[in-house]
Design a protein around this motif. Sequence first.
Motif, PDB file in Angstrom:
ATOM      1  N   ARG A 187       0.869  -1.166   0.000  1.00 52.39           N
ATOM      2  CA  ARG A 187       0.000   0.000   0.000  1.00 52.39           C
ATOM      3  C   ARG A 187       0.920   1.234   0.000  1.00 52.39           C
ATOM      4  NH1 ARG A 187      -4.524   0.940   4.640  1.00 52.39           N
ATOM      5  NH2 ARG A 187      -4.844   3.111   4.157  1.00 52.39           N
ATOM      6  N   SER A 191      -0.956   6.732   1.569  1.00 51.63           N
ATOM      7  CA  SER A 191      -2.356   6.390   1.769  1.00 51.63           C
ATOM      8  C   SER A 191      -2.671   6.185   3.255  1.00 51.63           C
ATOM      9  CB  SER A 191      -2.730   5.149   0.969  1.00 51.63           C
ATOM     10  OG  SER A 191      -2.243   4.010   1.627  1.00 51.63           O
ATOM     11  N   VAL A 193      -2.633   8.072   6.419  1.00 50.66           N
ATOM     12  CA  VAL A 193      -2.495   9.488   6.775  1.00 50.66           C
ATOM     13  C   VAL A 193      -2.290   9.625   8.284  1.00 50.66           C
ATOM     14  CG1 VAL A 193      -3.574  11.754   6.606  1.00 50.66           C
ATOM     15  CG2 VAL A 193      -4.048  10.012   4.869  1.00 50.66           C
ATOM     16  N   LEU A 194      -1.052   9.935   8.668  1.00 49.60           N
ATOM     17  CA  LEU A 194      -0.770  10.161  10.089  1.00 49.60           C
ATOM     18  C   LEU A 194      -0.691  11.666  10.323  1.00 49.60           C
ATOM     19  CD1 LEU A 194       1.943   7.438  10.799  1.00 49.60           C
ATOM     20  CD2 LEU A 194      -0.535   7.226  10.796  1.00 49.60           C
ATOM     21  N   PRO A 232      -4.744   4.594  20.197  1.00 50.82           N
ATOM     22  CA  PRO A 232      -6.001   3.832  20.127  1.00 50.82           C
ATOM     23  C   PRO A 232      -6.102   2.967  18.870  1.00 50.82           C
ATOM     24  CG  PRO A 232      -6.378   6.221  20.000  1.00 50.82           C
ATOM     25  CD  PRO A 232      -4.920   6.032  20.128  1.00 50.82           C
ATOM     26  N   GLY A 234      -7.421   1.361  15.351  1.00 52.66           N
ATOM     27  CA  GLY A 234      -7.993   1.922  14.120  1.00 52.66           C
ATOM     28  C   GLY A 234      -7.349   3.214  13.666  1.00 52.66           C
ATOM     29  N   CYS A 235      -6.170   3.525  14.184  1.00 51.98           N
ATOM     30  CA  CYS A 235      -5.525   4.790  13.802  1.00 51.98           C
ATOM     31  C   CYS A 235      -4.375   4.590  12.832  1.00 51.98           C
ATOM     32  CB  CYS A 235      -5.074   5.534  15.045  1.00 51.98           C
ATOM     33  SG  CYS A 235      -6.487   6.075  16.024  1.00 51.98           S
ATOM     34  N   GLY A 236      -4.126   3.359  12.444  1.00 53.72           N
ATOM     35  CA  GLY A 236      -3.175   3.137  11.363  1.00 53.72           C
ATOM     36  C   GLY A 236      -1.818   2.604  11.759  1.00 53.72           C
ATOM     37  N   LYS A 237      -1.689   2.055  12.960  1.00 57.22           N
ATOM     38  CA  LYS A 237      -0.369   1.551  13.377  1.00 57.22           C
ATOM     39  C   LYS A 237       0.075   0.411  12.457  1.00 57.22           C
ATOM     40  CE  LYS A 237      -1.864   0.771  17.616  1.00 57.22           C
ATOM     41  NZ  LYS A 237      -3.186   1.423  17.555  1.00 57.22           N
ATOM     42  N   THR A 238      -0.787  -0.584  12.340  1.00 54.63           N
ATOM     43  CA  THR A 238      -0.419  -1.739  11.531  1.00 54.63           C
ATOM     44  C   THR A 238      -0.324  -1.362  10.057  1.00 54.63           C
ATOM     45  OG1 THR A 238      -1.675  -3.028  13.094  1.00 54.63           O
ATOM     46  CG2 THR A 238      -1.009  -4.157  11.096  1.00 54.63           C
ATOM     47  N   SER A 239      -1.293  -0.578   9.580  1.00 54.41           N
ATOM     48  CA  SER A 239      -1.283  -0.189   8.159  1.00 54.41           C
ATOM     49  C   SER A 239       0.001   0.562   7.828  1.00 54.41           C
ATOM     50  CB  SER A 239      -2.458   0.708   7.817  1.00 54.41           C
ATOM     51  OG  SER A 239      -3.629   0.191   8.327  1.00 54.41           O
ATOM     52  N   GLN A 361      -5.035  15.644   9.631  1.00 55.43           N
ATOM     53  CA  GLN A 361      -5.399  14.339   9.054  1.00 55.43           C
ATOM     54  C   GLN A 361      -6.770  14.400   8.381  1.00 55.43           C
ATOM     55  OE1 GLN A 361      -4.201  12.457  12.839  1.00 55.43           O
ATOM     56  NE2 GLN A 361      -3.908  10.617  11.612  1.00 55.43           N
ATOM     57  N   MET A 365      -7.218  13.436   4.578  1.00 53.98           N
ATOM     58  CA  MET A 365      -8.025  12.267   4.211  1.00 53.98           C
ATOM     59  C   MET A 365      -9.172  12.665   3.286  1.00 53.98           C
ATOM     60  SD  MET A 365      -8.225   9.934   7.631  1.00 53.98           S
ATOM     61  CE  MET A 365      -8.936   8.500   6.850  1.00 53.98           C
ATOM     62  N   PRO A 394      -9.053   7.358  12.213  1.00 51.64           N
ATOM     63  CA  PRO A 394      -9.076   7.357  10.746  1.00 51.64           C
ATOM     64  C   PRO A 394      -9.900   6.195  10.192  1.00 51.64           C
ATOM     65  CG  PRO A 394      -6.860   7.733  11.546  1.00 51.64           C
ATOM     66  CD  PRO A 394      -7.688   7.418  12.732  1.00 51.64           C
ATOM     67  N   ALA A 395      -9.908   5.054  10.913  1.00 54.81           N
ATOM     68  CA  ALA A 395     -10.688   3.909  10.423  1.00 54.81           C
ATOM     69  C   ALA A 395     -12.176   4.280  10.362  1.00 54.81           C
ATOM     70  CB  ALA A 395     -10.477   2.705  11.330  1.00 54.81           C
ATOM     71  N   GLN A 398     -12.723   6.719   7.462  1.00 57.51           N
ATOM     72  CA  GLN A 398     -12.653   5.989   6.193  1.00 57.51           C
ATOM     73  C   GLN A 398     -13.951   5.222   5.933  1.00 57.51           C
ATOM     74  OE1 GLN A 398     -10.176   2.443   5.760  1.00 57.51           O
ATOM     75  NE2 GLN A 398      -8.920   3.616   4.335  1.00 57.51           N
TER      76      GLN A 398
HETATM   77  P1  ADP Z   1      -4.367  -0.009  14.216  1.00 55.23           P
HETATM   78  O1  ADP Z   1      -3.231  -0.923  13.906  1.00 55.23           O
HETATM   79  O2  ADP Z   1      -3.924   1.318  14.737  1.00 55.23           O
HETATM   80  O3  ADP Z   1      -5.410  -0.626  15.081  1.00 55.23           O
HETATM   81  P2  ADP Z   1      -5.062  -0.416  11.475  1.00 55.23           P
HETATM   82  O4  ADP Z   1      -3.812  -0.073  10.759  1.00 55.23           O
HETATM   83  O5  ADP Z   1      -5.335  -1.862  11.698  1.00 55.23           O
HETATM   84  O6  ADP Z   1      -5.113   0.330  12.859  1.00 55.23           O
HETATM   85  O7  ADP Z   1      -6.269   0.260  10.690  1.00 55.23           O
HETATM   86  C1  ADP Z   1      -7.527  -0.325  10.489  1.00 55.23           C
HETATM   87  C2  ADP Z   1      -8.129   0.142   9.178  1.00 55.23           C
HETATM   88  O8  ADP Z   1      -8.348   1.538   9.189  1.00 55.23           O
HETATM   89  C3  ADP Z   1      -7.228  -0.127   7.994  1.00 55.23           C
HETATM   90  O9  ADP Z   1      -8.008  -0.751   7.009  1.00 55.23           O
HETATM   91  C4  ADP Z   1      -6.780   1.206   7.483  1.00 55.23           C
HETATM   92  O10 ADP Z   1      -6.931   1.275   6.088  1.00 55.23           O
HETATM   93  C5  ADP Z   1      -7.692   2.208   8.140  1.00 55.23           C
HETATM   94  N1  ADP Z   1      -6.852   3.267   8.715  1.00 55.23           N
HETATM   95  C6  ADP Z   1      -6.510   3.368   9.994  1.00 55.23           C
HETATM   96  N2  ADP Z   1      -5.724   4.426  10.195  1.00 55.23           N
HETATM   97  C7  ADP Z   1      -5.560   5.025   9.013  1.00 55.23           C
HETATM   98  C8  ADP Z   1      -4.847   6.184   8.585  1.00 55.23           C
HETATM   99  N3  ADP Z   1      -4.140   6.915   9.454  1.00 55.23           N
HETATM  100  N4  ADP Z   1      -4.888   6.515   7.282  1.00 55.23           N
HETATM  101  C9  ADP Z   1      -5.600   5.766   6.430  1.00 55.23           C
HETATM  102  N5  ADP Z   1      -6.302   4.677   6.760  1.00 55.23           N
HETATM  103  C10 ADP Z   1      -6.295   4.292   8.043  1.00 55.23           C
END
Ligand code: ADP
Length: 425
Positions: A187, A191, A193-194, A232, A234-239, A361, A365, A394-395, A398
């Motif tokens: 990805r 894409s 967005v932090l 928290p 859903g904020c994009g750590k793993t992504s 952000q 976004m 961000p989740a 989105q």
């Molecule tokens: P976390 O690891 O912080 O719990 P994830 O990376 O698993 O969050 O994100 C979950 C979903 O939300 C992913 O599908 C991702 O596309 C979307 N998402 C979360 N944070 C972001 C971001 N900062 N920018 C774009 N998409 C995001």
Amino acid sequence: MGFQELIGSLADNPYFGAGFGLFGVGAGASMLRKGYSLGLIFFRRHYMTTLEVPCRDQSYKWLLHWITVRGARNTQHLSVETKHQQMESGKVSTKHDFIPSVGEHFFWYNRTWIRVQRTREQSTLDLHMGIPFETVKLTALGKKRDVFYDILEEARELAVSHNEGKTIMYTSHGAEWREFGHPRKPRPLQSVVLDNGVSDRIVSDVREFIDNPEWYTSRGIPYRRGYLLHGPPGCGKTSFITALAGTLKLGICVLNISERGLTDDRLSHLMASVPEDTIILLEDVDAAFVSREETQEVNQAYVGLNRLTFSGLLNCLDGVVSAEARIVFMTTNYPERLDPALIRPGRVDVKEYIGHCTPYQLRTMFSRFYPSAPDLLVHKFTEAVLSLGMCLSPAMIQGHFLIYKLDPQEAIDSLPQLAKPYQAH
Ligand code: ADP
């Protein structure tokens, strides 16, 4: 009777003569046989080179694939390997790959014939992989070690080119790393967005680390760097970590330290055998070890049961030493629950908070999702979200955009919907 006469008379004796002849033939044949097998051993030792690759070796799969592509394609004895491939759209396609079956094959390579023997021992299971133990043996005529180096290198390059531009994920399986799913197209980093500057800060830190091994070696400091992304869900750590790995052309080894059956020994083996060019990712590190005191209690409760201990984890993190750059990323939703020993410098060198959407952000976004929306709308959207007075990940944003894919104005007007499920609680 003198000795000569005795020999003469025995030789004249027809019975004795025939026996003597038979004996001679038998002895001759056995000598020939011995000579043949000695000759064969000699020939093998001096005029043949063999290479044996067991199925546990990383190059085993590459080699089988390479053999199929290079030469054994024409062989009539193939076995099938069916793979399911998931497209980016989510569609699953099935692909059949032919690989040389168990048995003997020949192919021509670099002006020499190579014999391939694929053998399978039905009675022996590879304990780690749970499959019959297999080996591939290559034999070449002559002293040609270099041929094998070339073959292994070509096989590796073929495998690498096949995965070029894709991110390989590995997960732990017992004490081994195994590829998880298919290599994916990464990805784009933008894409995810932090908050302003966070992404650039991490990327430049990792790049600087990778580019300066001498700095570490000349000071005798282990060549590794640890990062903690907290915040928290859903904020994009793993992504972000996945996108970062793609940008740096690295794979990811995902390690679930709360997995049952993971012991200190296994973890130390896993850490020592991490595949090349990968980032190690420990997700939700808080889940496995709440704090050292509690862990000790848990450990006592589990006396007799082999499990990962906190000190075992620390030892493994400290022991991750290798000539190449070792990058360890950890994520947690609850940094306050982490033991200070786990996140002290040397184990975690960079900590970044990845939090709920900031105005920066929200603007980024919105304009990424609706590229043709005018600035005024971007501004309206940001103000409308802020006026909700809620922390939104961000989740969630989105997910909201996906409902109003084609209509940015509608996305703004229906923002109160986004707050509803939370007000109900
Ligand atoms: P976390 O690891 O912080 O719990 P994830 O990376 O698993 O969050 O994100 C979950 C979903 O939300 C992913 O599908 C991702 O596309 C979307 N998402 C979360 N944070 C972001 C971001 N900062 N920018 C774009 N998409 C995001």
